[in-house]
Design a protein around this motif. Structure first.
Motif, PDB file in Angstrom:
ATOM      1  N   THR A  72     137.238 -66.049  11.184  1.00 55.62           N
ATOM      2  CA  THR A  72     136.137 -65.099  11.053  1.00 55.62           C
ATOM      3  C   THR A  72     134.820 -65.797  10.724  1.00 55.62           C
ATOM      4  N   ARG A  73     133.776 -65.465  11.466  1.00 55.92           N
ATOM      5  CA  ARG A  73     132.451 -66.028  11.233  1.00 55.92           C
ATOM      6  C   ARG A  73     131.736 -65.271  10.112  1.00 55.92           C
ATOM      7  N   PRO A  74     130.897 -65.949   9.328  1.00 61.87           N
ATOM      8  CA  PRO A  74     130.111 -65.240   8.307  1.00 61.87           C
ATOM      9  C   PRO A  74     129.266 -64.122   8.890  1.00 61.87           C
ATOM     10  N   LYS A  75     128.734 -64.318  10.102  1.00 65.31           N
ATOM     11  CA  LYS A  75     127.902 -63.292  10.718  1.00 65.31           C
ATOM     12  C   LYS A  75     128.672 -61.990  10.903  1.00 65.31           C
ATOM     13  N   ASP A  76     129.930 -62.097  11.324  1.00 65.42           N
ATOM     14  CA  ASP A  76     130.745 -60.899  11.532  1.00 65.42           C
ATOM     15  C   ASP A  76     131.184 -60.289  10.209  1.00 65.42           C
ATOM     16  N   TYR A  77     131.542 -61.137   9.258  1.00 64.47           N
ATOM     17  CA  TYR A  77     132.039 -60.624   7.982  1.00 64.47           C
ATOM     18  C   TYR A  77     130.936 -59.953   7.179  1.00 64.47           C
ATOM     19  N   ASN A  78     129.722 -60.498   7.244  1.00 65.42           N
ATOM     20  CA  ASN A  78     128.628 -60.005   6.409  1.00 65.42           C
ATOM     21  C   ASN A  78     127.769 -58.960   7.094  1.00 65.42           C
ATOM     22  N   THR A  79     128.099 -58.596   8.328  1.00 61.40           N
ATOM     23  CA  THR A  79     127.304 -57.595   9.034  1.00 61.40           C
ATOM     24  C   THR A  79     127.337 -56.262   8.295  1.00 61.40           C
ATOM     25  N   LYS A  80     126.153 -55.736   8.035  1.00 58.24           N
ATOM     26  CA  LYS A  80     126.071 -54.447   7.338  1.00 58.24           C
ATOM     27  C   LYS A  80     126.405 -53.327   8.315  1.00 58.24           C
ATOM     28  N   THR A  81     127.326 -52.483   7.923  1.00 58.20           N
ATOM     29  CA  THR A  81     127.758 -51.370   8.773  1.00 58.20           C
ATOM     30  C   THR A  81     126.981 -50.112   8.415  1.00 58.20           C
ATOM     31  N   GLU A  82     126.306 -49.547   9.389  1.00 45.71           N
ATOM     32  CA  GLU A  82     125.578 -48.306   9.163  1.00 45.71           C
ATOM     33  C   GLU A  82     126.554 -47.134   9.107  1.00 45.71           C
ATOM     34  N   HIS A  83     126.097 -46.065   8.466  1.00 45.12           N
ATOM     35  CA  HIS A  83     126.930 -44.871   8.375  1.00 45.12           C
ATOM     36  C   HIS A  83     127.245 -44.344   9.773  1.00 45.12           C
ATOM     37  N   GLY A  84     128.509 -44.055   9.993  1.00 45.65           N
ATOM     38  CA  GLY A  84     128.936 -43.537  11.281  1.00 45.65           C
ATOM     39  C   GLY A  84     129.349 -44.604  12.269  1.00 45.65           C
ATOM     40  N   GLN A  85     129.077 -45.877  11.942  1.00 42.92           N
ATOM     41  CA  GLN A  85     129.476 -46.968  12.825  1.00 42.92           C
ATOM     42  C   GLN A  85     130.813 -47.546  12.391  1.00 42.92           C
ATOM     43  N   GLU A  86     131.508 -48.124  13.340  1.00 43.22           N
ATOM     44  CA  GLU A  86     132.797 -48.739  13.037  1.00 43.22           C
ATOM     45  C   GLU A  86     132.592 -50.064  12.313  1.00 43.22           C
ATOM     46  N   THR A  87     133.436 -50.311  11.315  1.00 42.40           N
ATOM     47  CA  THR A  87     133.393 -51.580  10.605  1.00 42.40           C
ATOM     48  C   THR A  87     133.870 -52.698  11.524  1.00 42.40           C
TER      49      THR A  87
END
Length: 587
Positions: free
Chosen positions: A384-399
């Protein structure tokens, strides 16, 4: 021996009295002129490079400057991101782009600019957004930027990042770009880089290198990859599923020439029949036909375990089919394949959350390790890349799936520490021991923070007086909270025994709290399961995320105080008196 001295400047500054021929105070020797000219050329090139780099930065898709929209004349869409470019620069630096821009059929006009879709202009392979920006930087400036850590490293804390999957994947994308866009000097650079990965990486991670070498006709790299794979324990099924037929054939052919192949006995008719039936089961799984799988299992003496059917389904089948196969309850969910991987290990490599959750619901062991000591959580982190792990998920979007897999596995490891019995069977200091101990330390630390007197009593009874509050947070700041710290004079076995003794004391503390303060313990248990993974680091995250974390912490404190009041009201008076007497004894 050569005599080395400090180099003298090519420009000598003299006083006006020594100046002749209108030299304006500078006496320049004729021998220094070529060196001066070279220095000036270097300075000029550096300035040009930095100016062009500013141009590239201002054409970043995240920029809204008027300069960007006014002077760039085309757009390339990469993974949904619009990258503004200057066709004159790319055409001058790359024959591929020169030919592309001469053909109008590949572009679509948008806001008066030519628009190109990366996935449509590539003949094969993939070049992602971040890799394309690094590649563009070289075309504009002539300088190779270092790979951004957020996309070229993994989040595993103990990984040196010299051959993990994200590092390899990023280098592979840059190699694709260098070959497809015809920049020979970069092809040579990344060929050396990929060669350095081959012997260091896990054999599964050599597959992407082999594929780029095959498609880009990089003979030397391809030969090295084939030799590495041939020496490995990758099975024929994996080879056939992962590699082009030509490469699979070369690997198998080379294996037949290796010394160990001579020691193998030829297959008997019974072995050939057995292999054929296993293949039939795999083909039925490829067809998503679980009913046919059941029929084949009924008609032959091959079991799902014999065919490593769960491993195969988890690797290659649709998640819905995987669930159907698991629900057959005809296979051991903790079985290992010939390479020593459990089904959960394979699921972690695939990084599909629904499959991992399905396996965990069947009581699969989350602490099992591979031959090299990695558990499923460690495998996920290393992919897992830090970019993917730390991506902020907006409400209603899939984690992000990568992060979701890690969170599910972390939570399951914590859940497994909630019982009374903690079994440490490994002779080495493995990740599960640290995970369990860290959880217990944090649980007792929160109890101390929220009801200190009662927690102190339980700790003293269990001989666990030295628990640090928030050891997980302290460990990141180099304090004594780091559970992995070891005295240089302390052997691994002594360290292990010390940590196990500590764990036993903490378990006794938790059980004492559960006995006398059940409502508080229930609230704490729920908190540790549902909220702690997000609150391990109260100072981590965006300002908005920190506010949410602290708000939840305040809510937790109120819940515990209410539960504690309820506990005190329900305790018989004689038991309350007994606890007070014991508190005086230990005070």
């Amino acid at each position: 021996m050569a005599n080395y001295s400090e180099p003298s400047s090519s420009l000598s500054f003299t006083s006006p009295s020594h100046v002749s021929n209108g030299s304006n105070g500078y006496n320049i020797s004729s021998s220094s002129i070529p060196e001066t000219r070279t220095n000036l050329e270097i300075i000029s090139l550096n300035k040009l490079s930095s100016h062009l780099e500013k141009l590239l930065i201002q054409t970043d898709s995240n920029s809204n400057s008027d300069f960007n929209s006014s002077y760039s004349d085309a757009v390339i869409v990469v993974e949904g991101n619009h990258v503004c470019i200057h066709r004159c620069i790319l055409a001058a630096r790359s024959k591929f782009f020169c030919n592309l821009f001469n053909e109008s059929k590949d572009s679509v006009e948008e806001d008066g600019k030519s628009k190109y879709i990366m996935s449509e202009i590539l003949p094969f392979g993939n070049v992602g957004y971040d890799a394309f920006l690094v590649f563009l930087n070289y075309l504009y400036t002539g300088k190779m930027k270092s790979s951004p850590p957020e996309v070229s490293t993994c989040i595993h804390g103990e990984c040196p990042h010299d051959a993990c999957r994200p590092a390899i994947a990023f280098a592979v994308e840059l190699m694709y770009a260098s070959v497809i866009f015809q920049v020979p000097e970069l092809v040579s650079l990344f060929q050396r880089r990929l060669l350095n990965f081959i012997e260091k990486a896990f054999v599964e991670d050599v597959i992407p290198i082999l594929l780029v070498a095959f498609h880009c006709e990089l003979t030397h790299i391809l030969t090295q990859c084939i030799h590495r794979v041939a020496r490995s324990d990758l099975d024929d099924i994996t080879l056939e599923k992962s590699l082009p037929p030509e490469a699979t054939r070369d690997v198998k052919s080379l294996r037949n020439t290796l010394p160990e192949s001579a020691a193998r006995e030829p297959k008997s008719e019974e072995d050939a029949l057995r292999e054929k039936r296993i293949r039939q089961i795999h083909k039925a799984l490829d067809s998503d036909d679980v009913e046919l799988v059941k029929l084949l299992l009924t008609e032959s003496n091959i079991t799902l375990d014999d065919a490593h059917g769960l491993h195969y389904a988890v690797s290659y089948c649709d998640p819905k089919v995987v669930k159907e196969v698991i629900d057959l309850d005809q296979a051991d969910v903790n079985r290992r394949n010939a390479r020593g991987y459990t089904v959960l290990h394979v699921a972690a490599m695939r990084k599909e959350p629904s499959i991992i959750v399905c396996l965990l619901s069947k009581q699969v062991s989350v602490f099992e390790t591979t031959r090299d000591g990695q558990n499923a959580l460690g495998i996920c982190k290393q992919l897992t890349r830090p970019k993917d792990y730390n991506t902020k998920t907006e409400h209603g979007q899939e984690t992000n799936k990568d992060r979701l897999c890690i969170e599910v596995l972390e939570r399951e490891m914590i859940r497994n520490t909630m019982g009374k019995d903690v079994i440490v069977s490994s002779s080495d200091m493995t990740e599960d021991l640290h995970m369990k101990l860290l959880h217990l330390e944090n649980r007792v630390a929160f109890a101390r923070l929220l009801f200190p007197s009662e927690a102190k009593l339980a700790m003293e009874i269990a001989n666990a007086q030295t628990t640090s509050a928030y050891p997980g947070l302290l460990a990141t700041k180099g304090s004594n909270g780091n559970l992995r710290e070891m005295d240089l004079n302390e052997t691994p076995s002594i360290q292990k025994q010390r940590l196990i003794s500590r764990m036993e004391a903490l378990l006794k503390t938790v059980e004492t709290g559960r006995r006398f303060f059940p409502h508080c313990s229930e609230v704490l248990d729920k908190f540790m399961l549902d909220d702690l993974p997000d609150l391990y680091f109260l100072e981590k995250g965006t300002p908005e995320e920190q506010v949410i974390k602290r708000s939840r912490f305040v809510e937790l404190k109120e819940d515990v105080q209410r539960a504690f009041t309820k506990d005190k009201a329900e305790l018989p008076s004689i038991l309350t008196h007994s606890i007070k007497n014991r508190a005086r004894k230990y005070s």
